[in-house]
Design a protein around this motif. Structure first.
Motif, PDB file in Angstrom:
ATOM      1  N   ALA A  12      47.094 -43.212  56.319  1.00  0.00           N
ATOM      2  CA  ALA A  12      47.276 -43.669  54.936  1.00  0.00           C
ATOM      3  C   ALA A  12      46.981 -42.552  53.940  1.00  0.00           C
ATOM      4  O   ALA A  12      47.654 -42.433  52.914  1.00  0.00           O
ATOM      5  CB  ALA A  12      46.388 -44.877  54.652  1.00  0.00           C
ATOM      6  N   ALA A  13      45.979 -41.730  54.233  1.00  0.00           N
ATOM      7  CA  ALA A  13      45.669 -40.589  53.353  1.00  0.00           C
ATOM      8  C   ALA A  13      46.834 -39.614  53.331  1.00  0.00           C
ATOM      9  O   ALA A  13      47.236 -39.140  52.259  1.00  0.00           O
ATOM     10  CB  ALA A  13      44.390 -39.892  53.818  1.00  0.00           C
ATOM     11  N   ILE A  14      47.394 -39.325  54.497  1.00  0.00           N
ATOM     12  CA  ILE A  14      48.532 -38.406  54.570  1.00  0.00           C
ATOM     13  C   ILE A  14      49.760 -39.034  53.912  1.00  0.00           C
ATOM     14  O   ILE A  14      50.446 -38.389  53.107  1.00  0.00           O
ATOM     15  CB  ILE A  14      48.825 -38.009  56.030  1.00  0.00           C
ATOM     16  N   GLY A  15      50.044 -40.289  54.230  1.00  0.00           N
ATOM     17  CA  GLY A  15      51.210 -40.965  53.668  1.00  0.00           C
ATOM     18  C   GLY A  15      51.151 -41.064  52.158  1.00  0.00           C
ATOM     19  O   GLY A  15      52.115 -40.705  51.463  1.00  0.00           O
ATOM     20  N   SER A  16      50.035 -41.524  51.632  1.00  0.00           N
ATOM     21  CA  SER A  16      49.931 -41.663  50.174  1.00  0.00           C
ATOM     22  C   SER A  16      49.905 -40.291  49.495  1.00  0.00           C
ATOM     23  O   SER A  16      50.437 -40.135  48.392  1.00  0.00           O
ATOM     24  CB  SER A  16      48.715 -42.508  49.785  1.00  0.00           C
ATOM     25  N   GLY A  17      49.337 -39.299  50.170  1.00  0.00           N
ATOM     26  CA  GLY A  17      49.353 -37.943  49.609  1.00  0.00           C
ATOM     27  C   GLY A  17      50.757 -37.357  49.560  1.00  0.00           C
ATOM     28  O   GLY A  17      51.134 -36.728  48.570  1.00  0.00           O
ATOM     29  N   LEU A  18      51.522 -37.568  50.624  1.00  0.00           N
ATOM     30  CA  LEU A  18      52.912 -37.088  50.618  1.00  0.00           C
ATOM     31  C   LEU A  18      53.747 -37.801  49.562  1.00  0.00           C
ATOM     32  O   LEU A  18      54.535 -37.170  48.854  1.00  0.00           O
ATOM     33  CB  LEU A  18      53.542 -37.289  52.000  1.00  0.00           C
ATOM     34  N   SER A 150      45.057 -41.641  48.121  1.00  0.00           N
ATOM     35  CA  SER A 150      44.796 -40.635  49.158  1.00  0.00           C
ATOM     36  C   SER A 150      43.350 -40.150  49.098  1.00  0.00           C
ATOM     37  O   SER A 150      42.674 -40.055  50.122  1.00  0.00           O
ATOM     38  CB  SER A 150      45.770 -39.460  48.998  1.00  0.00           C
ATOM     39  N   VAL A 151      42.881 -39.885  47.898  1.00  0.00           N
ATOM     40  CA  VAL A 151      41.496 -39.431  47.715  1.00  0.00           C
ATOM     41  C   VAL A 151      40.519 -40.514  48.191  1.00  0.00           C
ATOM     42  O   VAL A 151      39.529 -40.213  48.869  1.00  0.00           O
ATOM     43  CB  VAL A 151      41.229 -39.051  46.238  1.00  0.00           C
ATOM     44  N   ALA A 152      40.794 -41.761  47.854  1.00  0.00           N
ATOM     45  CA  ALA A 152      39.910 -42.863  48.275  1.00  0.00           C
ATOM     46  C   ALA A 152      39.863 -42.973  49.799  1.00  0.00           C
ATOM     47  O   ALA A 152      38.785 -43.174  50.375  1.00  0.00           O
ATOM     48  CB  ALA A 152      40.379 -44.184  47.657  1.00  0.00           C
ATOM     49  N   PHE A 153      41.003 -42.811  50.457  1.00  0.00           N
ATOM     50  CA  PHE A 153      41.018 -42.885  51.924  1.00  0.00           C
ATOM     51  C   PHE A 153      40.260 -41.722  52.554  1.00  0.00           C
ATOM     52  O   PHE A 153      39.514 -41.912  53.515  1.00  0.00           O
ATOM     53  CB  PHE A 153      42.454 -42.945  52.448  1.00  0.00           C
ATOM     54  N   VAL A 154      40.422 -40.539  52.001  1.00  0.00           N
ATOM     55  CA  VAL A 154      39.689 -39.374  52.521  1.00  0.00           C
ATOM     56  C   VAL A 154      38.189 -39.571  52.312  1.00  0.00           C
ATOM     57  O   VAL A 154      37.380 -39.320  53.211  1.00  0.00           O
ATOM     58  CB  VAL A 154      40.182 -38.066  51.864  1.00  0.00           C
ATOM     59  N   ARG A 155      37.824 -40.043  51.152  1.00  0.00           N
ATOM     60  CA  ARG A 155      36.403 -40.258  50.865  1.00  0.00           C
ATOM     61  C   ARG A 155      35.823 -41.337  51.789  1.00  0.00           C
ATOM     62  O   ARG A 155      34.698 -41.203  52.277  1.00  0.00           O
ATOM     63  CB  ARG A 155      36.237 -40.651  49.391  1.00  0.00           C
ATOM     64  N   ALA A 156      36.594 -42.397  52.039  1.00  0.00           N
ATOM     65  CA  ALA A 156      36.134 -43.429  52.966  1.00  0.00           C
ATOM     66  C   ALA A 156      35.912 -42.844  54.365  1.00  0.00           C
ATOM     67  O   ALA A 156      34.911 -43.170  55.022  1.00  0.00           O
ATOM     68  CB  ALA A 156      37.147 -44.571  53.030  1.00  0.00           C
ATOM     69  N   LEU A 157      36.811 -41.983  54.788  1.00  0.00           N
ATOM     70  CA  LEU A 157      36.637 -41.318  56.090  1.00  0.00           C
ATOM     71  C   LEU A 157      35.350 -40.496  56.131  1.00  0.00           C
ATOM     72  O   LEU A 157      34.668 -40.446  57.150  1.00  0.00           O
ATOM     73  CB  LEU A 157      37.822 -40.398  56.372  1.00  0.00           C
ATOM     74  N   MET A 158      35.022 -39.865  55.021  1.00  0.00           N
ATOM     75  CA  MET A 158      33.845 -39.006  54.971  1.00  0.00           C
ATOM     76  C   MET A 158      32.535 -39.774  55.086  1.00  0.00           C
ATOM     77  O   MET A 158      31.545 -39.223  55.542  1.00  0.00           O
ATOM     78  CB  MET A 158      33.854 -38.182  53.669  1.00  0.00           C
TER      79      MET A 158
END
Length: 160
Positions: A12-18, A150-158
């Motif tokens: 989802a982070a990659i998809g929303s970022g693209l 995308s930022v929210a998904f990356v932050r959630a992963l972190m």
């Protein structure tokens, strides 16, 4: 369950970022370039893009990312993890509501109206002027929403 969640968030982070990047291109230079050419050419170019995009790999990214966001929202609620779940829900809402649904509600109807116009007469010029302003504004919304998702998904992963 953990690996499904991690893989979903990464995708989802990659998809929303693209998607954000594609929308960003339209917001920052494609629509500006179209505003500098004759109306008849701009309408023809945008209509061509609108026909091409629904048959392109973009749709294989745009729609599945929305579906994946819904899955992430469900996973966030089922397996509540405080801050991570809040970020997952925020990212999903941003993408689904402000990127995907806004496209259906705002951008697509404008595209449909533009498809009915050709040439460079006064009606076409008036429609193009409104289209350019309104479509671009909603595209800015989609760009920002997709990027923030995308930022929210990356932050959630972190913080998982």
């Amino acid at each position: 369950m953990q690996i499904v969640l991690i893989l979903s968030l990464v995708a989802a982070a990659i998809g929303s970022g693209l998607v954000a990047g594609i929308f960003f291109a339209f917001s920052t230079f494609i629509m500006t370039a179209f505003s500098r050419i004759p109306v008849e050419q701009a309408i023809a170019a945008m209509n061509s893009i609108n026909v091409t995009i629904v048959r392109s790999p973009f749709m294989g990214l745009f729609v599945p990312t929305a579906i994946l966001c819904l899955v992430i929202a469900v996973l966030a609620v089922i397996d509540w993890r405080s801050g991570a779940s809040l970020l997952m829900l925020a990212g999903a809402a941003l993408y689904v509501l402000a990127s995907f649904i806004s496209t259906i509600v705002f951008n697509v109807p404008m595209n449909d109206a533009l498809a009915k116009v050709s040439g460079g007469g006064t009606e076409a010029t008036a429609l193009w002027t409104t289209y350019l302003r309104d479509w671009t504004w909603w595209n800015h919304v989609r760009t920002i929403a997709s990027l923030l998702a995308s930022v929210a998904f990356v932050r959630a992963l972190m913080i998982l």
